[in-house]
Design a protein around this motif. Structure first.
Motif, PDB file in Angstrom:
ATOM      1  N   GLN A   1       0.846  -1.190   0.000  1.00 22.00           N
ATOM      2  CA  GLN A   1       0.000   0.000   0.000  1.00 22.00           C
ATOM      3  C   GLN A   1       0.887   1.248   0.000  1.00 22.00           C
ATOM      4  OE1 GLN A   1      -2.126   1.191   3.691  1.00 22.00           O
ATOM      5  NE2 GLN A   1      -4.002   0.896   2.512  1.00 22.00           N
TER       6      GLN A   1
ATOM      7  N   PRO B   1      -2.727   2.419  -7.383  1.00 25.42           N
ATOM      8  CA  PRO B   1      -3.711   2.508  -6.291  1.00 25.42           C
ATOM      9  C   PRO B   1      -3.214   3.324  -5.093  1.00 25.42           C
ATOM     10  CG  PRO B   1      -2.631   0.383  -6.237  1.00 25.42           C
ATOM     11  CD  PRO B   1      -2.084   1.094  -7.453  1.00 25.42           C
TER      12      PRO B   1
ATOM     13  N   GLU C   1      -9.730   1.197   1.990  1.00 20.61           N
ATOM     14  CA  GLU C   1     -10.299  -0.063   1.495  1.00 20.61           C
ATOM     15  C   GLU C   1     -10.582  -0.028   0.003  1.00 20.61           C
ATOM     16  OE1 GLU C   1     -13.713  -0.547   3.981  1.00 20.61           O
ATOM     17  OE2 GLU C   1     -12.559  -1.337   5.684  1.00 20.61           O
TER      18      GLU C   1
ATOM     19  N   ASN D   1     -10.182  -0.163  -3.847  1.00 18.57           N
ATOM     20  CA  ASN D   1      -9.288  -0.926  -4.713  1.00 18.57           C
ATOM     21  C   ASN D   1      -8.925  -0.096  -5.944  1.00 18.57           C
ATOM     22  OD1 ASN D   1      -7.775  -3.010  -5.767  1.00 18.57           O
ATOM     23  ND2 ASN D   1      -9.529  -3.996  -6.754  1.00 18.57           N
TER      24      ASN D   1
END
Length: 574
Positions: free
Chosen positions: A427, A453, A517, A519
């Motif tokens: 992440q 992302p 959360e 995506n």
């Protein structure tokens, strides 16, 4: 088809470990572009500004050991400079290819002509113009080797006619080499250092980025000596572990009182891999030991009594058996208790915050709460740095970085692009200031194009917050620091990036959780309070006097609401 110089460049970059190139193609860079296209194994990341290319390559290097950016002739490679300054000062091995006009045009004031030697000398370890294929074949391996071994930027300027010329054979090696030597002080120095530590009671460890590969050894050292572990901003993410009984916080302008006091009250301070620049936060009346790979920096930030050259991990592995166990925990427990007490104040959110004036500390606490255990954080310079420094904690394998040496704005987004491009499995969180994001806003299009992302959190206080605070504590009226911003979340939506707006406290936690959360790429536009203060661990009389002077001046100008906000922010902070 025979190999040309651009093909040779591609092979050398691949052999050195480069996986991708950050660039905008054009004119004299086109032969290199074509060689990368034909090779098919190097990834070309098409950024929207070359400054972003340099920052992204620097981040790639910070994570993976080497990065590469390119700029086309003239303005294209000029745009690289700020990011290259940052990479060079951060010790990140970056190869920068600056394409130029054809060699026969040199010195004729040709269109887009620059002098790359003058241009890049101050932001690189190695900087040369390859005016012939043989020069290129000789220079390029050296450029790579120097970037890797001296930890910085190497610039090769490549004229367009040379880039498309046939490759030349040279007697020197076309490869680069990786060395992994043991590097530590000699045995006499190790015994001298052990004697200094054994003969004193209160030991404080001050750890920087140079100790990042020695976390286990530092913790064993702290355990054996009942020593405190303080750290610099760059060292924070490796040592700021909430479960550790040795952690006492960060030292410096953005640090904790406990971090500062642990160094001040120790008998011996061990500086481990840190080149912390603010000498006024270093202790004056105790014994200081500095260990660093770079002998040339020893003693330039503090009055060092003992200086040793060596890798921190290699040095501590040999040192530990020579040290006596210290059983007295009084100093450690007092400093750690002070740190724990300081941290408790962040556990109480400011639930009564007015609309559009959310507490940025509350936002940072929640970002820390919902971030993954191995998240990569990139942080803009400014007030965002303060909240990250104090509230983003180390976890299983987290990483945090920013423009901590160069201090440039606008670094968080392009660094996040470099992190997301180079590590698809972690992440990536960009903590952006509104001023910083505005500067390189166009590279949201890079995020859009590749659908990285990235979780982009904008601390939107509608001001140059750190500059505002600097002016206030110096007694100036904070003039020309306010900003009228576009709705960043709406811009993100137009770029196929999920946009979220947060103006009220009750929306803060659910919206941050939603973003984490999601995506895909997301931008959270958080409207924060520009009057929130960041108190240093040591407040001087001059700072208090400057702040009071600013309030008196504002009263004289009839800015009563601003004075009220300043007073309230000060009371809330204290």
């Amino acid at each position: 088809m025979s190999m040309n110089v651009s093909d040779q460049l591609v092979e050398m970059l691949k052999q050195a470990g480069v996986k991708r190139v950050y660039a905008i193609t054009g004119d004299s860079l086109n032969p290199v572009n074509d060689a990368i296209r034909r090779d098919g194994t190097l990834e070309w990341i098409h950024v929207r500004h070359e400054e972003s290319a340099a920052y992204a390559a620097s981040m790639d290097a910070e994570i993976n050991g080497i990065g590469c950016c390119m700029g086309s002739s003239g303005p294209g490679h000029v745009h690289l400079i700020n990011g290259l300054y940052d990479a060079n000062r951060s010790g990140n091995p970056v190869i920068a290819i600056a394409s130029t006009c054809h060699t026969e045009k040199f010195g004729s004031d040709y269109f887009q002509e620059t002098n790359p030697i003058l241009l890049f000398n101050d932001c690189s370890k190695y900087n040369q113009i390859a005016a012939t294929p043989k020069q290129f074949a000789t220079m390029m391996p050296r450029a790579i080797q120097i970037a890797k071994e001296e930890k910085g930027v190497s610039v090769i300027s490549l004229p367009g006619d040379v880039a498309e010329a046939p490759a030349a054979d040279v007697p020197s090696s076309l490869k680069s080499y990786v060395t992994k030597s043991v590097f530590r002080p000699n045995d006499i120095e190790i015994k001298e250092l052990a004697e200094v530590i054994n003969n004193h009671k209160k030991i404080a460890l001050y750890c920087g980025y140079g100790a990042k590969d020695a976390v286990k050894e530092v913790e064993l050292l702290a355990e054996k000596l009942n020593a405190t572990i303080a750290y610099s901003f760059r060292g924070k993410i490796f040592f700021d572990k909430p479960e550790s009984q040795y952690t006492v916080g960060m030292n410096g302008l953005l640090g904790n009182p406990s971090g500062f006091k642990s160094l001040e009250k120790a008998d011996v301070v061990l500086m481990l891999g840190t080149d912390f620049p603010y000498a006024e936060f270093m202790p004056k009346d105790n014994i200081i030991v500095q260990i660093d790979k770079r002998a040339e920096i020893i003693g330039r930030r503090a009055k060092v009594d003992y200086g040793y050259q060596g890798d921190i991990k290699d040095t501590l592995e040999v040192l530990l058996p020579f040290l006596n166990v210290k059983k007295d925990k009084d100093f450690l427990e007092k400093m750690h208790a002070l740190y724990v007490e300081e941290e408790k104040k962040y556990e109480k959110p400011k639930e009564d915050a007015k609309e559009n004036k959310l507490n940025p500390e509350d936002a940072a606490v929640l970002i820390n709460k919902y971030a993954s255990e191995d998240a990569i954080f990139t942080v803009d310079t400014g007030m965002t740095c303060v909240w990250a420094a104090r509230l983003i904690k180390a976890s299983k394998n987290r990483y945090l970085t920013g423009s901590f040496n160069h201090g440039s704005m606008a670094n968080a987004l392009p660094m996040a692009i470099g992190a997301a491009a180079s590590d698809k499995n972690r992440q990536v969180i960009a903590m952006c200031g509104d001023g910083g994001l505005s500067m390189l806003l166009g590279d949201l299009a890079t995020v859009m194009q590749y659908q990285y992302p990235i979780k982009i959190f904008v601390f939107n206080n509608r001001s140059l917050g750190m500059v505002k605070l600097e002016m206030e504590v110096s007694g100036y009226i904070d003039w020309q620091t306010n900003m009228i911003n576009p709705p960043f979340d709406k811009i993100a939506e137009l770029m196929n990036i999920k946009g979220i707006e947060v103006k009220n406290y009750q929306d803060l936690e659910p919206k941050i959780k939603e973003a984490m959360e999601h995506n895909g790429p997301v931008l959270v536009n958080i409207y924060t309070d520009s009057d929130t203060l960041a108190m240093p661990p040591k407040i001087t009389f001059e700072q208090m006097r400057g702040f009071a002077t600013t309030m008196v001046k504002k009263i004289g100008l009839g800015k009563f609401n601003e004075v009220e906000n300043m007073v309230k922010a000060g009371i809330d902070t204290l």
